[in-house]
Motif scaffolding. Structure first.
Motif, short mmCIF file in Angstrom:
data_model
loop_
_atom_site.label_atom_id
_atom_site.label_comp_id
_atom_site.label_asym_id
_atom_site.label_seq_id
_atom_site.Cartn_x
_atom_site.Cartn_y
_atom_site.Cartn_z
N SER A 54 0.82 -1.21 0.00
CA SER A 54 0.00 0.00 0.00
C SER A 54 0.86 1.26 0.00
O SER A 54 2.08 1.20 0.15
N ARG A 55 0.22 2.39 -0.14
CA ARG A 55 0.95 3.67 -0.19
C ARG A 55 1.79 3.89 1.07
O ARG A 55 2.91 4.38 0.99
N SER A 56 1.25 3.52 2.20
CA SER A 56 1.95 3.74 3.46
C SER A 56 2.99 2.66 3.75
O SER A 56 3.86 2.85 4.59
N GLY A 57 2.85 1.54 3.07
CA GLY A 57 3.72 0.41 3.35
C GLY A 57 3.20 -0.52 4.42
O GLY A 57 3.82 -1.55 4.70
N ILE A 58 2.06 -0.20 4.99
CA ILE A 58 1.53 -0.98 6.10
C ILE A 58 0.88 -2.27 5.61
O ILE A 58 1.02 -3.33 6.23
N THR A 59 0.17 -2.19 4.51
CA THR A 59 -0.56 -3.36 4.00
C THR A 59 0.21 -4.00 2.85
O THR A 59 0.68 -3.31 1.96
N THR A 60 0.33 -5.32 2.91
CA THR A 60 0.99 -6.07 1.84
C THR A 60 0.14 -7.27 1.45
O THR A 60 -0.59 -7.82 2.28
N ASN A 61 0.23 -7.66 0.20
CA ASN A 61 -0.44 -8.86 -0.32
C ASN A 61 0.59 -9.70 -1.07
O ASN A 61 1.50 -9.15 -1.70
N PHE A 62 0.40 -11.00 -1.03
CA PHE A 62 1.32 -11.89 -1.72
C PHE A 62 0.54 -12.98 -2.45
O PHE A 62 -0.50 -13.44 -1.97
N ALA A 63 1.08 -13.41 -3.56
CA ALA A 63 0.55 -14.60 -4.22
C ALA A 63 0.85 -15.81 -3.35
O ALA A 63 1.87 -15.85 -2.65
N ALA A 64 -0.02 -16.79 -3.39
CA ALA A 64 0.15 -17.98 -2.57
C ALA A 64 1.47 -18.67 -2.87
O ALA A 64 2.11 -19.25 -1.98
N SER A 65 1.91 -18.60 -4.11
CA SER A 65 3.12 -19.32 -4.52
C SER A 65 4.39 -18.72 -3.93
O SER A 65 5.44 -19.39 -3.91
N LYS B 292 4.24 -16.66 -0.87
CA LYS B 292 4.02 -16.29 0.52
C LYS B 292 4.95 -17.07 1.43
O LYS B 292 5.12 -18.28 1.28
N GLY B 293 5.59 -16.35 2.34
CA GLY B 293 6.53 -16.98 3.25
C GLY B 293 7.96 -17.00 2.73
O GLY B 293 8.90 -17.25 3.48
N ARG B 294 8.12 -16.74 1.43
CA ARG B 294 9.46 -16.71 0.83
C ARG B 294 9.85 -15.30 0.39
O ARG B 294 11.02 -14.93 0.46
N PHE B 295 8.88 -14.54 -0.09
CA PHE B 295 9.13 -13.19 -0.59
C PHE B 295 8.57 -12.15 0.39
O PHE B 295 7.55 -12.39 1.05
N THR B 296 9.24 -11.01 0.46
CA THR B 296 8.69 -9.87 1.17
C THR B 296 8.76 -8.64 0.28
O THR B 296 9.66 -8.53 -0.56
N ILE B 297 7.82 -7.74 0.46
CA ILE B 297 7.80 -6.49 -0.29
C ILE B 297 7.85 -5.35 0.71
O ILE B 297 7.23 -5.41 1.77
N SER B 298 8.60 -4.31 0.35
CA SER B 298 8.69 -3.14 1.21
C SER B 298 8.94 -1.93 0.34
O SER B 298 9.26 -2.05 -0.84
N ARG B 299 8.79 -0.77 0.95
CA ARG B 299 9.01 0.47 0.21
C ARG B 299 9.69 1.47 1.12
O ARG B 299 9.49 1.47 2.33
N ASP B 300 10.46 2.34 0.49
CA ASP B 300 11.09 3.45 1.19
C ASP B 300 10.63 4.71 0.48
O ASP B 300 11.15 5.06 -0.59
N ASN B 301 9.65 5.38 1.05
CA ASN B 301 9.08 6.56 0.39
C ASN B 301 10.07 7.72 0.32
O ASN B 301 9.96 8.58 -0.55
N ALA B 302 11.05 7.73 1.19
CA ALA B 302 12.06 8.78 1.15
C ALA B 302 13.01 8.58 -0.04
O ALA B 302 13.59 9.54 -0.54
N LYS B 303 13.14 7.32 -0.47
CA LYS B 303 14.04 7.01 -1.59
C LYS B 303 13.28 6.71 -2.87
O LYS B 303 13.88 6.34 -3.88
N ASN B 304 11.95 6.83 -2.83
CA ASN B 304 11.14 6.55 -4.02
C ASN B 304 11.43 5.16 -4.58
O ASN B 304 11.54 4.99 -5.81
N THR B 305 11.53 4.19 -3.71
CA THR B 305 11.94 2.85 -4.14
C THR B 305 11.08 1.79 -3.45
O THR B 305 10.77 1.91 -2.26
N VAL B 306 10.75 0.76 -4.22
CA VAL B 306 10.08 -0.41 -3.67
C VAL B 306 11.00 -1.61 -3.89
O VAL B 306 11.71 -1.68 -4.90
N TYR B 307 10.97 -2.53 -2.93
CA TYR B 307 11.86 -3.67 -2.96
C TYR B 307 11.07 -4.97 -2.96
O TYR B 307 9.98 -5.05 -2.38
N LEU B 308 11.66 -5.99 -3.55
CA LEU B 308 11.12 -7.34 -3.44
C LEU B 308 12.27 -8.25 -3.01
O LEU B 308 13.20 -8.49 -3.79
#
Length: 123
Positions: free
Chosen positions: A52-63, A65-81
């Motif tokens: 989500s925009r705030s980074g608080i909410t995340t969704n994952f595909a079942a395939s 889940k538990g292996r991948f994480t997603i995050s974002r740094d709004n100060a750096k305009n970057t999203v990570y996987l």
């Protein structure tokens, strides 16, 4: 308008890890929900993860889940996987996407797409 540039792809052995990055430029990054999709050869594009925009909410595909994480740094305009425990089935071109709408698992919701980065997992 938002421009997205992915990086971090490469060749890794099964069980290994990679971290993908997506740098955004243009309008206010924090106003966009972000997602990662992937497309393997001969297959349809599929949803991987979203944040989500705030980074608080995340969704994952079942395939992934538990292996991948997603995050974002709004100060750096970057999203990570962060991808751990990679398996050959994770081999695909990974795309970053942005939407001014709420977080979604549906590709059609996303207005802006990067060019993609190749991830190859060897067995």
């Amino acid at each position: 308008q938002v421009q997205l540039v992915e990086s971090g792809g490469g060749l890794v052995q099964a069980g290994g890890s990679l971290r993908l990055s997506c740098a955004a430029s243009g309008r206010a990054f924090r106003g966009y929900a972000m997602a990662w999709f992937r497309q393997a050869p001969g297959k349809e594009r599929e949803f991987v993860a979203a944040v989500s925009r705030s980074g608080i909410t995340t969704n994952f595909a079942a395939s992934v889940k538990g292996r991948f994480t997603i995050s974002r740094d709004n100060a750096k305009n970057t999203v990570y996987l962060q991808m751990n425990g990679l398996i050959p089935e994770d081999t695909a071109v990974y795309y970053c996407a942005a939407t001014a709408n709420a977080i979604s698992n549906t590709g059609g919701t996303y207005d802006y797409w990067g060019q993609g980065t190749q991830v190859t997992v060897s067995s």
